[in-house]
Design an enzyme around this catalytic site. Sequence first.
Site, mmCIF file in Angstrom:
data_model
loop_
_atom_site.group_PDB
_atom_site.id
_atom_site.type_symbol
_atom_site.label_atom_id
_atom_site.label_comp_id
_atom_site.label_asym_id
_atom_site.label_seq_id
_atom_site.Cartn_x
_atom_site.Cartn_y
_atom_site.Cartn_z
ATOM 1 N N ARG A 107 3.605 1.994 6.913
ATOM 2 C CA ARG A 107 2.684 3.310 6.932
ATOM 3 C C ARG A 107 1.077 3.151 7.071
ATOM 4 O O ARG A 107 0.732 4.168 7.713
ATOM 5 C CB ARG A 107 2.781 3.789 5.084
ATOM 6 C CG ARG A 107 4.517 4.053 4.987
ATOM 7 C CD ARG A 107 4.499 4.828 3.709
ATOM 8 N NE ARG A 107 3.836 5.848 3.956
ATOM 9 C CZ ARG A 107 3.177 6.556 2.777
ATOM 10 N NH1 ARG A 107 3.324 6.160 1.553
ATOM 11 N NH2 ARG A 107 2.664 7.863 3.159
ATOM 12 N N ASP B 286 -3.474 8.175 3.446
ATOM 13 C CA ASP B 286 -4.042 8.126 4.438
ATOM 14 C C ASP B 286 -5.473 8.394 4.403
ATOM 15 O O ASP B 286 -5.906 9.076 3.448
ATOM 16 C CB ASP B 286 -3.405 9.255 5.338
ATOM 17 C CG ASP B 286 -3.437 10.443 5.217
ATOM 18 O OD1 ASP B 286 -4.811 10.924 4.907
ATOM 19 O OD2 ASP B 286 -2.468 11.475 5.170
ATOM 20 N N HIS C 277 -3.864 8.774 -5.823
ATOM 21 C CA HIS C 277 -2.640 8.131 -5.604
ATOM 22 C C HIS C 277 -3.348 6.860 -4.717
ATOM 23 O O HIS C 277 -2.172 6.121 -4.205
ATOM 24 C CB HIS C 277 -1.688 8.772 -4.808
ATOM 25 C CG HIS C 277 -0.933 9.823 -5.914
ATOM 26 N ND1 HIS C 277 -0.076 10.689 -5.355
ATOM 27 C CD2 HIS C 277 -1.058 10.051 -7.018
ATOM 28 C CE1 HIS C 277 0.422 11.442 -6.242
ATOM 29 N NE2 HIS C 277 -0.275 11.039 -7.339
ATOM 30 N N CYS D 20 -6.675 -9.752 -11.162
ATOM 31 C CA CYS D 20 -7.810 -9.769 -11.747
ATOM 32 C C CYS D 20 -8.328 -8.404 -11.479
ATOM 33 O O CYS D 20 -9.477 -7.888 -11.657
ATOM 34 C CB CYS D 20 -8.740 -10.874 -11.200
ATOM 35 S SG CYS D 20 -9.209 -10.451 -9.439
ATOM 36 N N CYS E 131 -5.608 -13.380 -3.415
ATOM 37 C CA CYS E 131 -6.628 -12.455 -3.778
ATOM 38 C C CYS E 131 -8.063 -13.126 -3.416
ATOM 39 O O CYS E 131 -8.221 -14.273 -3.662
ATOM 40 C CB CYS E 131 -6.915 -12.162 -5.419
ATOM 41 S SG CYS E 131 -8.358 -11.736 -5.932
ATOM 42 N N CYS F 22 -10.075 -14.065 -7.116
ATOM 43 C CA CYS F 22 -9.373 -15.001 -8.004
ATOM 44 C C CYS F 22 -8.371 -16.141 -7.431
ATOM 45 O O CYS F 22 -7.970 -17.168 -8.159
ATOM 46 C CB CYS F 22 -8.818 -14.315 -9.208
ATOM 47 S SG CYS F 22 -7.459 -13.879 -8.816
ATOM 48 N N GLY G 207 -0.092 22.046 1.214
ATOM 49 C CA GLY G 207 0.899 21.033 1.644
ATOM 50 C C GLY G 207 1.324 20.095 0.662
ATOM 51 O O GLY G 207 1.600 18.901 0.981
ATOM 52 N N THR G 208 1.497 20.711 -0.534
ATOM 53 C CA THR G 208 2.287 19.877 -1.405
ATOM 54 C C THR G 208 3.297 20.426 -2.167
ATOM 55 O O THR G 208 3.381 21.761 -2.541
ATOM 56 C CB THR G 208 1.266 19.497 -2.591
ATOM 57 O OG1 THR G 208 1.804 18.541 -3.640
ATOM 58 C CG2 THR G 208 0.225 20.571 -3.368
ATOM 59 N N GLU H 80 6.272 26.596 3.359
ATOM 60 C CA GLU H 80 6.990 27.762 2.721
ATOM 61 C C GLU H 80 6.826 27.821 1.357
ATOM 62 O O GLU H 80 5.818 27.187 0.948
ATOM 63 C CB GLU H 80 8.656 27.053 3.045
ATOM 64 C CG GLU H 80 8.660 25.817 2.439
ATOM 65 C CD GLU H 80 9.907 24.951 2.648
ATOM 66 O OE1 GLU H 80 10.509 25.430 3.707
ATOM 67 O OE2 GLU H 80 10.339 24.053 1.474
HETATM 68 P P1 OAD Z 1 6.358 16.267 -0.478
HETATM 69 O O1 OAD Z 1 6.935 15.690 0.680
HETATM 70 O O2 OAD Z 1 6.869 16.416 -1.768
HETATM 71 O O3 OAD Z 1 5.886 17.926 -0.176
HETATM 72 C C1 OAD Z 1 5.224 18.363 1.205
HETATM 73 C C2 OAD Z 1 5.099 19.641 1.265
HETATM 74 O O4 OAD Z 1 4.413 19.843 2.321
HETATM 75 C C3 OAD Z 1 6.401 20.589 1.375
HETATM 76 O O5 OAD Z 1 6.151 21.316 0.063
HETATM 77 C C4 OAD Z 1 6.251 21.095 2.403
HETATM 78 O O6 OAD Z 1 6.878 22.445 2.572
HETATM 79 C C5 OAD Z 1 4.861 21.103 2.987
HETATM 80 N N1 OAD Z 1 4.710 21.080 4.567
HETATM 81 C C6 OAD Z 1 5.389 20.481 5.300
HETATM 82 N N2 OAD Z 1 4.909 20.414 6.655
HETATM 83 C C7 OAD Z 1 3.718 21.424 6.068
HETATM 84 C C8 OAD Z 1 2.622 21.784 7.458
HETATM 85 N N3 OAD Z 1 2.869 21.684 8.624
HETATM 86 N N4 OAD Z 1 1.921 22.821 6.800
HETATM 87 C C9 OAD Z 1 1.665 23.048 5.510
HETATM 88 N N5 OAD Z 1 2.729 22.481 4.464
HETATM 89 C C10 OAD Z 1 3.740 21.671 5.092
HETATM 90 O O7 OAD Z 1 4.893 15.771 -0.391
HETATM 91 P P2 OAD Z 1 3.668 15.680 -1.706
HETATM 92 O O8 OAD Z 1 3.683 17.068 -2.499
HETATM 93 O O9 OAD Z 1 2.478 15.229 -1.155
HETATM 94 O O10 OAD Z 1 3.312 9.878 -4.368
HETATM 95 O O11 OAD Z 1 4.294 14.567 -2.702
HETATM 96 C C11 OAD Z 1 3.503 14.131 -3.883
HETATM 97 C C12 OAD Z 1 3.668 12.749 -3.997
HETATM 98 O O12 OAD Z 1 4.882 12.360 -4.201
HETATM 99 C C13 OAD Z 1 3.069 11.705 -3.199
HETATM 100 O O13 OAD Z 1 1.627 11.586 -3.208
HETATM 101 C C14 OAD Z 1 3.905 10.745 -3.268
HETATM 102 C C15 OAD Z 1 5.345 11.178 -3.439
HETATM 103 O O14 OAD Z 1 6.129 10.288 -4.074
HETATM 104 C C16 OAD Z 1 3.477 8.292 -4.491
HETATM 105 O O15 OAD Z 1 3.892 7.815 -3.474
HETATM 106 C C17 OAD Z 1 3.092 8.258 -5.794
#
Ligand code: OAD
Length: 235
Positions: free
Chosen positions: A58, A93, A107, A118, A134, A137, A173-174, A201
């Site tokens: 990644r 990122d 995150h 440590c 590390c 330490c 985008g979440t 969506e």
């Molecule tokens: P998800 O993969 O759960 O959700 C991604 C979202 O982005 C979805 O709702 C898509 O519809 C939307 N999406 C995709 N492409 C897009 C675009 N071009 N424009 C706008 N929206 C778009 O990712 P996160 O919600 O970021 O945590 O996930 C939350 C956390 O779960 C992450 O930080 C990670 C993961 O497990 C850890 O690893 C602790």
Amino acid sequence: MAARRITVLTGAGISAESGLGTFRDKDGLWTKYPLEEVATPEGFARDPARVHAFYNARRANAAGAQPNAAHLALARLQRAEGIDLVIVTQNVDGLHEAAGATAVHMHGELSRAYCGACEHRWDAPAVMSPEMPCPACGAPATRPDIVWFGEIPYHMDAIHQRLSQTELFAAIGTSGQVYPAAGFVQIARQYGAETVEINLEQTDVAWDFDDHLVGPASQMVPAWVASLIGEDPGR
Ligand code: OAD
């Protein structure tokens, strides 16, 4: 006049058009890798080499990625007169920073390493491995500085404080599937903020938001930013 307080929460979708995979979409990372093996402290204890390999890949992908129009628009919004913008990101990122913005990484970050012995933190090398000591330490307990499932995200007090004072909250985008970030919209609303979801969506939690902008972040975010600061959206 006081600057307008805006808080944005970003997720993997904002970086999708920069070529970085999301987690839960079709072909998302969690459809290819078992989350409990690569993103939990227990998985790391079982097989640290596998977890390092996952994050090394990644880190390499992120290093080759460029910010897209959505990251750039948020950076413009952060610099705009009369706007006080805090970007809270779940992304590990560095694309907000590459676009010229500052972001609160709840995150953690791929570019940072953390010592489980440590608690020292330092800039991560491109490739990490379990035997790496590390630098502070000497313990071979180094891990990516990433918050895993079952761990407490960073900066939660400051984020909560900010949400209680924000006038406008946007989730970009979440998917709204992972707490505590998924609960930020309710906190902001409870304190009187307007809320907007910007996503490819309508998500399963869309009903939590007052407004919805549906489409790719690279188009929707620049248009939204333009509407806030009165710039030409073609910029
Ligand atoms: P998800 O993969 O759960 O959700 C991604 C979202 O982005 C979805 O709702 C898509 O519809 C939307 N999406 C995709 N492409 C897009 C675009 N071009 N424009 C706008 N929206 C778009 O990712 P996160 O919600 O970021 O945590 O996930 C939350 C956390 O779960 C992450 O930080 C990670 C993961 O497990 C850890 O690893 C602790």
